[in-house]
Enzyme design. Structure first.
Site, PDB file in Angstrom:
ATOM      1  N   ASP A  52       0.848  -1.190   0.000  1.00 39.87           N
ATOM      2  CA  ASP A  52       0.000   0.000   0.000  1.00 39.87           C
ATOM      3  C   ASP A  52       0.887   1.245   0.000  1.00 39.87           C
ATOM      4  OD1 ASP A  52      -1.736   2.075   0.484  1.00 39.87           O
ATOM      5  OD2 ASP A  52      -2.474   1.319   2.407  1.00 39.87           O
ATOM      6  N   GLU A 131      30.666  11.526  -0.701  1.00 42.72           N
ATOM      7  CA  GLU A 131      31.435  11.449   0.547  1.00 42.72           C
ATOM      8  C   GLU A 131      30.579  11.953   1.712  1.00 42.72           C
ATOM      9  OE1 GLU A 131      35.970  12.293  -0.959  1.00 42.72           O
ATOM     10  OE2 GLU A 131      34.684  14.045  -0.654  1.00 42.72           O
ATOM     11  N   GLU A 133      29.490  12.726   5.297  1.00 41.84           N
ATOM     12  CA  GLU A 133      30.043  12.803   6.653  1.00 41.84           C
ATOM     13  C   GLU A 133      28.915  12.585   7.657  1.00 41.84           C
ATOM     14  OE1 GLU A 133      33.499  16.110   5.548  1.00 41.84           O
ATOM     15  OE2 GLU A 133      31.491  16.758   6.129  1.00 41.84           O
ATOM     16  N   GLU A 214      36.647  13.199  11.166  1.00 42.50           N
ATOM     17  CA  GLU A 214      36.553  14.461  10.424  1.00 42.50           C
ATOM     18  C   GLU A 214      36.872  15.653  11.336  1.00 42.50           C
ATOM     19  OE1 GLU A 214      36.394  16.218   7.867  1.00 42.50           O
ATOM     20  OE2 GLU A 214      36.285  14.737   6.267  1.00 42.50           O
ATOM     21  N   GLU A 222      33.999  10.078   8.727  1.00 42.90           N
ATOM     22  CA  GLU A 222      33.728   9.823   7.318  1.00 42.90           C
ATOM     23  C   GLU A 222      34.279   8.450   6.936  1.00 42.90           C
ATOM     24  OE1 GLU A 222      35.086  11.442   2.931  1.00 42.90           O
ATOM     25  OE2 GLU A 222      34.744  12.943   4.501  1.00 42.90           O
ATOM     26  N   HIS A 271      30.216  15.767  -0.341  1.00 36.24           N
ATOM     27  CA  HIS A 271      30.824  16.125  -1.622  1.00 36.24           C
ATOM     28  C   HIS A 271      30.538  15.003  -2.619  1.00 36.24           C
ATOM     29  CE1 HIS A 271      33.930  18.310   1.140  1.00 36.24           C
ATOM     30  NE2 HIS A 271      32.769  18.935   1.092  1.00 36.24           N
ATOM     31  N   ARG A 341      39.505  24.492  -2.065  1.00 36.99           N
ATOM     32  CA  ARG A 341      38.326  23.933  -1.391  1.00 36.99           C
ATOM     33  C   ARG A 341      37.306  24.988  -0.975  1.00 36.99           C
ATOM     34  NH1 ARG A 341      41.895  19.694  -0.816  1.00 36.99           N
ATOM     35  NH2 ARG A 341      40.918  17.660  -0.511  1.00 36.99           N
ATOM     36  N   GLU A 359      34.131  17.646  -8.466  1.00 35.62           N
ATOM     37  CA  GLU A 359      33.600  17.401  -7.116  1.00 35.62           C
ATOM     38  C   GLU A 359      32.684  18.562  -6.744  1.00 35.62           C
ATOM     39  OE1 GLU A 359      35.273  17.092  -2.484  1.00 35.62           O
ATOM     40  OE2 GLU A 359      36.578  17.732  -4.124  1.00 35.62           O
ATOM     41  N   ARG A 361      30.627  20.389  -4.073  1.00 34.89           N
ATOM     42  CA  ARG A 361      30.855  20.387  -2.629  1.00 34.89           C
ATOM     43  C   ARG A 361      29.688  20.919  -1.786  1.00 34.89           C
ATOM     44  NH1 ARG A 361      36.031  19.641  -0.995  1.00 34.89           N
ATOM     45  NH2 ARG A 361      35.913  21.115   0.722  1.00 34.89           N
TER      46      ARG A 361
END
Length: 470
Positions: A52, A131, A133, A214, A222, A271, A341, A359, A361
Site C-alpha cells: 500500500d 562522501e 560525513e 573528520e 567519514e 561532496h 576547497r 567534485e 561540494r
C-alpha cells in the site's frame, strides 16, 4: 548477484529465513517489509510484491494506493543486524497498471536519468562518488511542545566535556573545536566503531577505500567508499547510512547524517564526485583547465546555472542552511577551481585521465541520493547541451575576497524556502526525457514546504535570548 537464480542459490546456501524488501521514500529514508522464505521464490522478481503506497509521505492518495515492489537481484546482501538470517533486496516501486516505475519513486527516477543519458547520445555511463560525513554521539535529547523547546547532545569526545565527570574518570583526550582532522586514538575515539562499519559495508558488497575522523569535535566521521554508476552508487549510499546507524546503535551510541547538529563547528557535507563516460572513454578528460575537456567545463556551467534549484534537492532540510553560511568555510560560492576547497565545485588533482572528475561540494548527506545524483547530472547535461561555459576558475581563497570581488560571485541559497522557490521556477531541465515529472516536483515542493512551515512557526530558544527583554 546478477540474476534471480543467483539470489535463490544465495538463499539456500545461507539458510535464509526472511527476505527484506527495501525501497526509499521521497525524503530519502529507507522503508522495508519482511517476507518469510516460505513466500519467496523466483516469481517475486517478475511479479513483484504488492504493498500500500498511500501511507508514504508525498505519494499516492488512498484512492490509488496499490503498488508493487520489484526487487533488483544485483542488490542482494545478508543483513548483518537481524537475529534471523535475512536477505535484503533493494526494490523499484512499480505501477501495477502499466509495469512502469512510479513517477515519484526515487530509484525509478534515477533509472530514468541513466536512460536519458544514453538516449541523449552525450554519454552512456555516469559515475558518482559521494562522501557523506556523519556524527556519532553518546546520546541526544530534544523536546518540542507548547511549553518550550530544547535539545542536548551528549558526547564524551566533545570539547565541551572537558569538565564533566564520567565513570572511570575523564581521560582528557578529545578533539578541540575544529581539531578532529585527524589525530590518532585516544583523541579519535571512534576508530573501532568505524572499522566495524567498514567490515560490514564490504560484507554487503560496498568497497571501502578509507575511513577517518573528520574536522569537528564530538564525533564527526567519514567512511570513503568506491564510486559506481548512478543508481548503484545511490543504492550503496543507502546501505552505508543503514550500516552506520545500526553499528552505532549496537555500540550504545547514536549516529546522525544531519548536516549541522552542532553550533560553532563544522557541519557534515556530502561532496559528490562525478564524471560522464562514453564507449569506455572519460569525457571529462581533456587539454583545458586542470586537464578538463570542454564537455566537463560545460557540465560545470550547467551545475552553476541551476545550483539554486538543485539546492532544494541536494540540500533538502531546513537544517542544511545552517551549514551553508558565508564566512564559515562552507562551499557557498558558485565557482570552480582546482584544489581550492573554498569553491563549490572543485577539480581534484589526479594523475590519470581515467580519474578525471569534478567534485560538487555544496550537497549534504540529508539529500536523497537517487534524487540528488539524478538532478546534478541533469543540470550538468543541460550545460553540455547548451554549451554553458562557467567562466574563469576561481584560484583565490573565496573566503577572503575584497567586498567588490566577493559581490560578483553568486552563492547558493540561504534557506530551504528560497531553494524551493528556485526549483519551482527552474524545473524544465529536470523534466527532460520524463526523468522527473512536473507532478513529482510539485509534490516534492509541497512536502518540503510543510517542513518550512513547521520550522517557521516554532519559537526558537535563541529568540528568547535576543528578544525576551525587548
Amino acid at each position: 548477484m546478477t540474476t534471480a537464480q543467483d539470489v535463490i542459490k544465495l538463499v539456500k546456501e545461507n539458510d535464509v529465513k526472511f527476505v527484506d524488501f527495501r525501497f526509499t521514500d521521497t525524503r530519502g529514508k529507507e522503508q522495508h517489509v519482511g517476507v518469510p522464505i516460505s513466500h519467496f521464490d523466483e516469481d517475486k522478481f517478475s511479479e513483484g510484491h504488492a504493498f500500500d503506497g498511500s501511507s508514504i509521505a508525498g505519494w499516492k492518495g488512498i484512492q490509488a494506493s496499490d503498488m508493487l515492489l520489484m526487487p533488483d537481484p544485483a542488490t542482494a546482501y545478508i543483513d548483518p543486524f537481524f537475529d534471523e538470517t535475512t536477505l535484503v533486496l533493494t526494490c523499484d516501486v512499480v505501477e501495477p497498471s502499466d509495469g512502469k516505475g512510479y513517477d515519484r519513486d526515487p530509484r525509478s527516477i534515477a533509472k530514468r536519468a541513466e536512460a536519458y543519458l544514453k538516449a541523449s547520445g552525450l554519454g552512456d555511463t555516469a559515475f558518482f562518488g559521494p562522501e557523506p560525513e556523519f556524527f556519532i554521539f553518546d546520546s541526544v535529547e530534544w523536546k518540542i511542545d507548547m511549553s518550550g523547546a530544547s535539545h542536548k547532545i551528549f558526547a564524551e569526545e566533545a570539547a565541551w566535556s572537558s569538565g564533566d565527570k564520567f565513570d572511570g574518570g575523564n581521560t582528557g583526550h578529545r578533539p578541540t573545536v575544529k581539531g578532529g582532522y585527524f589525530p590518532v586514538p585516544p583523541v579519535d575515539s571512534a576508530n573501532d566503531i568505524r572499522a566495524q562499519m567498514c567490515l560490514l559495508l564490504e560484507a554487503a558488497g560496498v568497497p571501502v577505500e578509507v575511513h577517518h575522523h573528520e574536522v569537528a569535535t564530538a564525533g564527526q566521521n567519514e567512511i570513503g567508499t568506491k564510486f559506481n554508476t548512478l543508481v548503484r552508487r545511490a543504492d550503496w549510499t543507502q546501505v552505508l547510512k543503514y550500516i552506520v546507524h545500526n553499528v552505532a546503535h549496537q555500540y550504545g551510541k547514536t549516529a546522525t547524517f544531519m548536516p549541522k547538529p552542532i553550533v560553532g563547528d563544522n557541519g557534515s557535507g556530502m561532496h559528490v564526485h562525478q564524471s560522464i563516460w562514453k564507449d569506455g572513454k572519460n569525457l571529462f578528460a581533456g587539454n583545458g583547465y586542470a586537464g578538463l575537456s570542454d564537455f566537463a567545463l560545460y557540465y560545470i556551467g550547467g551545475i552553476i546555472k541551476h545550483a539554486r534549484a538543485l539546492n532544494a534537492i541536494t540540500n533538502p532540510l531546513t537544517n542544511s542552511y545552517k551549514r551553508l553560511v558565508p564566512g564559515f568555510e562552507a562551499p557557498v560560492k558558485l565557482a570552480y577551481s582546482a584544489r581550492n576547497r573554498s569553491a563549490s565545485i572543485r577539480v581534484p588533482y589526479v594523475q590519470s585521465d581515467k580519474a578525471r572528475r569534478i567534485e560538487t561540494r555544496f550537497p549534504d548527506p540529508g539529500a536523497n541520493p537517487y534524487l540528488a545524483f539524478s538532478a546534478l547530472m541533469m543540470a550538468g547535461l543541460d550545460g553540455v547541451q547548451n554549451k554553458i561555459h562557467p567562466g574563469d576558475p576561481a584560484d583565490k581563497n573565496l573566503y577572503d575576497l575584497p567586498p567588490e570581488e566577493d559581490a560578483k560571485i553568486p552563492t547558493v541559497c540561504s534557506s530551504l524556502e528560497q531553494a524551493l522557490e528556485y526549483l519551482d521556477n527552474d524545473r524544465e531541465f529536470l523534466t527532460r526525457g520524463g526523468v522527473f515529472s512536473n507532478e513529482m516536483i510539485s509534490a516534492y515542493i509541497d512536502l518540503k514546504m510543510e517542513e518550512v512551515q513547521r520550522f517557521r512557526m516554532t519559537t526558537h530558544p535563541v529568540e528568547f535570548d535576543m528578544y525576551y527583554s525587548i
